[in-house]
Design an enzyme around this catalytic site. Structure first.
Site, PDB file in Angstrom:
ATOM      1  N   CYS A  57      19.167  14.631  42.543  1.00 49.44           N
ATOM      2  CA  CYS A  57      20.282  15.226  42.597  1.00 49.44           C
ATOM      3  C   CYS A  57      21.578  14.353  42.728  1.00 49.44           C
ATOM      4  CB  CYS A  57      20.495  16.563  43.720  1.00 49.44           C
ATOM      5  SG  CYS A  57      19.042  17.448  43.316  1.00 49.44           S
ATOM      6  N   HIS A  77      27.132  18.292  45.879  1.00 51.06           N
ATOM      7  CA  HIS A  77      26.282  18.736  45.232  1.00 51.06           C
ATOM      8  C   HIS A  77      26.035  20.437  45.658  1.00 51.06           C
ATOM      9  CE1 HIS A  77      22.357  19.171  43.801  1.00 51.06           C
ATOM     10  NE2 HIS A  77      21.626  19.244  44.801  1.00 51.06           N
ATOM     11  N   ASN A  88      21.060  25.607  42.222  1.00 51.10           N
ATOM     12  CA  ASN A  88      21.105  24.051  42.178  1.00 51.10           C
ATOM     13  C   ASN A  88      20.556  23.486  40.732  1.00 51.10           C
ATOM     14  OD1 ASN A  88      20.209  21.282  42.643  1.00 51.10           O
ATOM     15  ND2 ASN A  88      19.281  21.758  44.627  1.00 51.10           N
TER      16      ASN A  88
END
Ligand code: UT7
Length: 367
Positions: A113, A253, A283
């Site tokens: 990520c 994020h 996500n």
């Protein structure tokens, strides 16, 4: 001296939406639990025929159109992804072909990520050194293909999507100002897809055991994330010589609303200085930061001249932050027609395949 400006941006998500109510029918969970523990309400899931590359290509066309950059002007394409099309070839090469970016090198970057931040920093460094002029950075994911839809610990979290930025060289100060990239491989097992690589090749047994899916120790990853988000932001700001008070937006994020709240507390900032859209996308790993940036640019929150901090964490473990001054396109008048270039890219790719086929026939006869 050159500066690396972000001059184009684009995003793409699949049409299909999976809500918490849908998940309630699949695993033992509830909308209330998911919203309270993560902040997520729905996510987009790739349909048949969609993949990391198809979403990445859609986002890339939009970014090229905004920047007014032709595919043939690209020197390099970096695709940050945790759900590549294949182990190899790189998803970036598939994107390069679909764009018809004939002069561009292309490679994937694997930092989970944190990948979009790492890729932006690599692109910016190449531009600042004078080696490259125009780079496309893509974050593209179809994590739904690596998700175990009977594991409630993970299946509520992830979504699919892609985002892309065009970076261009200019002698005008601005653009990417600094970045920090960090890793701690001792935490590699906390979040991983255990099988399907060279360490543990896919076998009937690994598939039966679900080892080709995402495995995660959620609590430990949560603890790590709350530790690093704020400190990475401070480190990147110190490297840029900028005070937190001069920053207009923090774009974190989009993993969990509680992680973002913890970062806000650490930095002593109100939550309204953070761009947050995870309730609608979940996500999306490397796509989460560009998806949030795109939305905030399009609704007018992010304006040229604004200073931003992008900050992420992920499997690896990896984490990092990047400080940028938002630029916008170099010339709003410069228009490209993606439709025409798309057609040209298709024709080019067809003739390349045909010539390879004919060549193999000729060589076959000679041998
Ligand atoms: O990009 C990086 C990707 N990863 C992350 O960002 C993950 C970071 N971690 C998190 O976001 C959180 O840890 C989660 C949202 C995954 C979980 O939240 P939590 O508050 O840490 O819950 P937990 O894992 O401590 O579980 C609490 C309870 C457990 O039950 P017991 O053991 O207390 O009886 C779980 O079994 O909640 C249970 N549980 C669920 N209940 C309903 C776990 N998942 C679910 C679920 N629905 N989906």
């Amino acid at each position: 001296m050159y500066y690396a400006h972000i001059t184009g941006w684009g995003c793409a998500v699949p049409e299909k939406v999976l809500t918490n109510a849908d998940l309630e029918k699949m695993v033992e969970t509830s909308d209330a639990w998911i919203v309270e523990r993560s902040g997520i309400r729905e996510r987009h899931i790739a349909g048949e025929g969609e993949s990391s590359a198809t979403l990445g290509v859609q986002a890339a066309w939009k970014a090229l159109e905004v920047a007014g950059v032709r595919p043939s002007e690209l020197d390099l394409i970096i695709c940050a992804t945790s759900s590549p099309e294949h182990i190899f070839p790189a998803t970036a090469c598939i994107i390069q072909d679909k764009l018809g970016a004939a002069r561009a090198g292309a490679f994937d970057l694997s930092a989970a990520c944190s990948g979009f931040i790492f890729a932006l920093q690599m692109a910016a460094q190449a531009i600042r050194s004078g080696a490259l002029k125009t780079v496309l950075v893509v974050g593209a994911e179809t994590l739904s293909r690596l998700t175990n839809w009977s594991d409630r610990n993970t299946c509520i979290l992830f979504g699919d999507g892609a985002g892309a930025f065009v970076l261009q060289a200019s002698r005008q100060p601005g653009g990417v100002l600094s970045a920090v990239m960090r890793a701690d491989g001792s935490g590699a097992s906390l979040l991983s897809v255990p099988a399907g690589g060279s360490r543990q090749p896919a076998t009937e047994e690994t598939v039966k055991a679900g080892m080709h899916f995402i495995h995660m120790d959620g609590r430990e990853v949560f603890r790590f994330a709350t530790r690093v988000m704020g400190s990475a932001t401070q480190e990147a700001l110190a490297a840029a010589g900028i005070d937190l008070a001069e920053v207009r937006w923090i774009v974190p994020h989009q993993a969990n609303a509680r992680i973002i709240e913890a970062a806000a507390r650490f930095l002593k900032l109100p939550l309204d200085r953070f761009v947050v859209n995870l309730e609608r996308y979940g996500n999306t790993s490397t796509a989460s930061i560009p998806l949030a940036v795109c939305e905030a640019v399009e609704d007018g929150r992010i304006q040229p001249g604004d200073r931003l901090v992008l900050v992420a964490f992920g499997a690896g473990l990896t984490w990092g932050a990047l400080v940028a001054e938002w630029s916008g396109p170099f010339s709003a008048e410069r228009r490209i027609r993606p439709g025409l270039y798309r057609l040209w890219a298709g024709i080019r790719s067809f003739f390349r395949r045909l010539s390879r086929f004919l060549e193999s026939l000729v060589w076959g006869r000679k041998a």
